[in-house]
Write a protein that holds these residues in place. Structure first.
Motif, PDB file in Angstrom:
ATOM      1  N   UNK A   1      27.581   4.407  58.837  1.00  0.00           N
ATOM      2  CA  UNK A   1      28.403   5.576  58.734  1.00  0.00           C
ATOM      3  C   UNK A   1      27.912   6.582  59.782  1.00  0.00           C
ATOM      4  N   UNK A   2      28.813   7.174  60.568  1.00  0.00           N
ATOM      5  CA  UNK A   2      28.372   8.164  61.549  1.00  0.00           C
ATOM      6  C   UNK A   2      28.077   9.494  60.864  1.00  0.00           C
ATOM      7  N   UNK A   3      27.173  10.264  61.468  1.00  0.00           N
ATOM      8  CA  UNK A   3      26.823  11.578  60.919  1.00  0.00           C
ATOM      9  C   UNK A   3      28.013  12.524  60.958  1.00  0.00           C
ATOM     10  N   UNK A   4      28.885  12.310  61.897  1.00  0.00           N
ATOM     11  CA  UNK A   4      30.116  13.083  62.031  1.00  0.00           C
ATOM     12  C   UNK A   4      31.119  12.198  62.743  1.00  0.00           C
ATOM     13  N   UNK A   5      32.393  12.507  62.636  1.00  0.00           N
ATOM     14  CA  UNK A   5      33.397  11.646  63.269  1.00  0.00           C
ATOM     15  C   UNK A   5      33.672  12.039  64.705  1.00  0.00           C
ATOM     16  N   UNK A   6      33.264  13.241  65.111  1.00  0.00           N
ATOM     17  CA  UNK A   6      33.420  13.687  66.491  1.00  0.00           C
ATOM     18  C   UNK A   6      32.104  14.324  66.928  1.00  0.00           C
ATOM     19  N   UNK A   7      31.574  13.866  68.073  1.00  0.00           N
ATOM     20  CA  UNK A   7      30.343  14.420  68.611  1.00  0.00           C
ATOM     21  C   UNK A   7      30.560  14.912  70.025  1.00  0.00           C
ATOM     22  N   UNK A   8      29.621  15.706  70.490  1.00  0.00           N
ATOM     23  CA  UNK A   8      29.711  16.239  71.854  1.00  0.00           C
ATOM     24  C   UNK A   8      29.011  15.350  72.871  1.00  0.00           C
ATOM     25  N   UNK A   9      28.120  14.465  72.392  1.00  0.00           N
ATOM     26  CA  UNK A   9      27.377  13.576  73.282  1.00  0.00           C
ATOM     27  C   UNK A   9      26.862  12.390  72.466  1.00  0.00           C
ATOM     28  N   UNK A  10      26.480  11.279  73.131  1.00  0.00           N
ATOM     29  CA  UNK A  10      25.965  10.122  72.397  1.00  0.00           C
ATOM     30  C   UNK A  10      24.729  10.442  71.542  1.00  0.00           C
ATOM     31  N   UNK A  11      23.886  11.344  72.031  1.00  0.00           N
ATOM     32  CA  UNK A  11      22.676  11.663  71.273  1.00  0.00           C
ATOM     33  C   UNK A  11      22.956  12.592  70.091  1.00  0.00           C
ATOM     34  N   UNK A  12      24.151  13.170  70.031  1.00  0.00           N
ATOM     35  CA  UNK A  12      24.482  14.068  68.915  1.00  0.00           C
ATOM     36  C   UNK A  12      24.994  13.316  67.690  1.00  0.00           C
ATOM     37  N   UNK A  13      25.229  12.014  67.814  1.00  0.00           N
ATOM     38  CA  UNK A  13      25.746  11.220  66.702  1.00  0.00           C
ATOM     39  C   UNK A  13      24.656  10.314  66.138  1.00  0.00           C
ATOM     40  N   UNK A  14      24.540  10.300  64.826  1.00  0.00           N
ATOM     41  CA  UNK A  14      23.593   9.432  64.143  1.00  0.00           C
ATOM     42  C   UNK A  14      24.362   8.411  63.330  1.00  0.00           C
ATOM     43  N   UNK A  15      23.985   7.143  63.458  1.00  0.00           N
ATOM     44  CA  UNK A  15      24.577   6.058  62.674  1.00  0.00           C
ATOM     45  C   UNK A  15      23.594   5.712  61.556  1.00  0.00           C
ATOM     46  N   UNK A  16      24.048   5.798  60.324  1.00  0.00           N
ATOM     47  CA  UNK A  16      23.171   5.586  59.177  1.00  0.00           C
ATOM     48  C   UNK A  16      23.674   4.432  58.325  1.00  0.00           C
ATOM     49  N   UNK A  17      22.768   3.502  58.012  1.00  0.00           N
ATOM     50  CA  UNK A  17      23.064   2.415  57.095  1.00  0.00           C
ATOM     51  C   UNK A  17      22.520   2.807  55.730  1.00  0.00           C
ATOM     52  N   UNK A  18      23.382   2.776  54.728  1.00  0.00           N
ATOM     53  CA  UNK A  18      23.011   3.081  53.350  1.00  0.00           C
ATOM     54  C   UNK A  18      22.992   1.779  52.562  1.00  0.00           C
ATOM     55  N   UNK A  19      21.872   1.466  51.933  1.00  0.00           N
ATOM     56  CA  UNK A  19      21.809   0.285  51.071  1.00  0.00           C
ATOM     57  C   UNK A  19      22.139   0.721  49.643  1.00  0.00           C
ATOM     58  N   UNK A  20      23.397   0.571  49.280  1.00  0.00           N
ATOM     59  CA  UNK A  20      23.843   0.941  47.943  1.00  0.00           C
ATOM     60  C   UNK A  20      23.779  -0.227  46.970  1.00  0.00           C
TER      61      UNK A  20
END
Length: 109
Positions: A1-20
């Motif tokens: 899941x991305x930290x946000x759906x729109x970012x200003x740069x590649x380093x501004x987005x975090x991809x997080x895997x949640x183990x539910x």
């Protein structure tokens, strides 16, 4: 899941895997597939490198990467510009022998 759906740069987005799930999941954190949208459809970023490794994520835990880091895992020379992207990684199914593809859709402005 991305930290946000729109970012200003590649380093501004975090991809997080949640183990539910209720099971620890172990997978290769370097095995990403990245695609970007262009006028003719989706194009995969060429994989020029790959890593082998393992990350184990306990039930209820998460693991996160920056989008810039993920792109570097597969192609350090790839320039990431504005546009719409997908990032996907495969993880084992918690209760079967099948694998599940986790997909994030987001844009960079």
């Amino acid at each position: 899941m991305p930290s946000q759906t729109v970012g200003k740069s590649p380093e501004s987005l975090t991809l997080t895997f949640y183990n539910n799930s209720e099971t620890e999941l172990t997978f290769n954190p370097f095995s990403w597939t990245i695609r970007f949208k262009n006028p003719s459809g989706w194009t995969e970023i060429e994989q020029k490198s790959s890593g082998s490794g393992k990350v184990s994520v306990a039930p209820g835990d998460t693991v996160a990467w920056s989008f810039e880091e993920v792109v570097g895992y597969i192609n350090e020379a790839e320039a990431i510009g504005s546009g719409t992207y997908t990032a996907e990684i495969n993880v084992p199914g918690p209760s079967t022998d099948d694998w599940i593809t986790c997909l994030a859709l987001f844009s960079i402005q």
